[in-house]
Design a protein around this motif. Sequence first.
Motif, short mmCIF file in Angstrom:
data_model
loop_
_atom_site.label_atom_id
_atom_site.label_comp_id
_atom_site.label_asym_id
_atom_site.label_seq_id
_atom_site.Cartn_x
_atom_site.Cartn_y
_atom_site.Cartn_z
N GLN A 74 0.84 -1.18 0.00
CA GLN A 74 0.00 0.00 0.00
C GLN A 74 0.88 1.23 0.00
OE1 GLN A 74 -3.50 0.01 0.00
NE2 GLN A 74 -3.33 2.23 -0.30
N ALA A 75 0.85 1.96 -1.12
CA ALA A 75 1.66 3.17 -1.25
C ALA A 75 0.82 4.40 -0.93
CB ALA A 75 2.23 3.28 -2.65
N SER A 76 1.48 5.40 -0.37
CA SER A 76 0.79 6.65 -0.04
C SER A 76 1.81 7.79 -0.02
CB SER A 76 0.10 6.54 1.32
OG SER A 76 1.05 6.30 2.34
N GLY A 77 1.29 9.02 0.09
CA GLY A 77 2.16 10.17 0.24
C GLY A 77 2.29 11.05 -0.98
N GLY A 78 1.68 10.66 -2.07
CA GLY A 78 1.75 11.48 -3.26
C GLY A 78 0.94 12.76 -3.11
N GLY A 79 1.08 13.63 -4.08
CA GLY A 79 0.33 14.88 -4.05
C GLY A 79 0.78 15.85 -5.12
N LEU A 80 0.29 17.07 -5.01
CA LEU A 80 0.64 18.14 -5.94
C LEU A 80 1.59 19.11 -5.24
CD1 LEU A 80 0.24 19.81 -8.54
CD2 LEU A 80 -1.77 20.84 -7.43
N VAL A 81 2.75 19.33 -5.84
CA VAL A 81 3.74 20.25 -5.27
C VAL A 81 4.32 21.13 -6.37
CG1 VAL A 81 4.37 18.74 -3.37
CG2 VAL A 81 5.62 18.60 -5.52
N GLN A 82 4.87 22.24 -5.97
CA GLN A 82 5.55 23.11 -6.93
C GLN A 82 6.96 22.60 -7.17
OE1 GLN A 82 5.25 27.10 -5.33
NE2 GLN A 82 3.32 27.45 -6.40
N ALA A 83 7.51 22.99 -8.28
CA ALA A 83 8.89 22.62 -8.59
C ALA A 83 9.81 23.08 -7.46
CB ALA A 83 9.32 23.25 -9.91
N GLY A 84 10.73 22.21 -7.09
CA GLY A 84 11.62 22.49 -5.98
C GLY A 84 11.13 21.97 -4.65
N GLY A 85 9.89 21.54 -4.60
CA GLY A 85 9.30 21.05 -3.37
C GLY A 85 9.70 19.62 -3.05
N SER A 86 9.11 19.12 -1.96
CA SER A 86 9.45 17.79 -1.47
C SER A 86 8.20 17.00 -1.14
CB SER A 86 10.32 17.89 -0.21
OG SER A 86 11.54 18.54 -0.47
N LEU A 87 8.33 15.70 -1.23
CA LEU A 87 7.31 14.76 -0.80
C LEU A 87 8.00 13.55 -0.20
CD1 LEU A 87 4.76 14.70 -3.79
CD2 LEU A 87 4.31 15.59 -1.49
N ARG A 88 7.27 12.83 0.66
CA ARG A 88 7.76 11.58 1.19
C ARG A 88 6.73 10.50 0.91
NH1 ARG A 88 8.48 9.41 7.35
NH2 ARG A 88 10.42 8.23 7.08
N LEU A 89 7.12 9.54 0.11
CA LEU A 89 6.24 8.42 -0.19
C LEU A 89 6.51 7.29 0.79
CD1 LEU A 89 6.56 8.30 -4.09
CD2 LEU A 89 5.13 9.79 -2.67
N SER A 90 5.44 6.60 1.16
CA SER A 90 5.55 5.44 2.04
C SER A 90 4.90 4.24 1.38
CB SER A 90 4.85 5.72 3.37
OG SER A 90 5.42 6.81 4.04
N CYS A 91 5.40 3.07 1.71
CA CYS A 91 4.83 1.84 1.20
C CYS A 91 4.85 0.81 2.32
CB CYS A 91 5.63 1.35 0.00
SG CYS A 91 5.08 -0.24 -0.65
N VAL A 92 3.67 0.38 2.73
CA VAL A 92 3.55 -0.61 3.79
C VAL A 92 3.22 -1.96 3.18
CG1 VAL A 92 2.34 -1.26 5.89
CG2 VAL A 92 2.73 1.16 5.38
N ALA A 93 3.94 -2.97 3.60
CA ALA A 93 3.74 -4.32 3.10
C ALA A 93 3.02 -5.15 4.15
CB ALA A 93 5.08 -4.95 2.74
N SER A 94 1.79 -5.47 3.89
CA SER A 94 1.02 -6.23 4.88
C SER A 94 1.56 -7.65 5.04
CB SER A 94 -0.45 -6.26 4.48
OG SER A 94 -0.61 -6.86 3.20
N GLY A 95 2.22 -8.13 4.01
CA GLY A 95 2.80 -9.46 4.09
C GLY A 95 4.21 -9.47 4.63
N GLY A 96 4.71 -8.26 4.96
CA GLY A 96 6.06 -8.14 5.50
C GLY A 96 7.09 -7.91 4.42
#
Length: 121
Positions: free
Chosen positions: A3-25
Amino acid sequence: QLQASGGGLVQAGGSLRLSCVASGGTSSRTMGWFRQAPGKDREFVATISWPGTKTQYTRSVKGRFTISRDNTKDTVYLQLNGLKPEDTAVYYCAASSRQTTQILRTEYSDWGQGTQVTVSS
């Protein structure tokens, strides 16, 4: 499942942090991030080995993106800094049965649903 999350709309030069949780480990599994822009093939972005000693990046993101993992939480992260409009894509996390870094899509057996990253100029 991934399950990935953390995306969005940002301006050039900005930052985001994506996360991915694995339910199966994520134990004993190399993890990776790929991205797919409209009309383009899915491409490799970054990979991290098990348990996290080695990483590898595609040239266009090296020095701007950082992949990491928290094995206690079965989670892999992708820190995106210095974003550019050409980074706009759906970002997918993936898991491989191998333990070394992997850059080929075919080495990954499990895929998340993707999270949209849009960078405006």
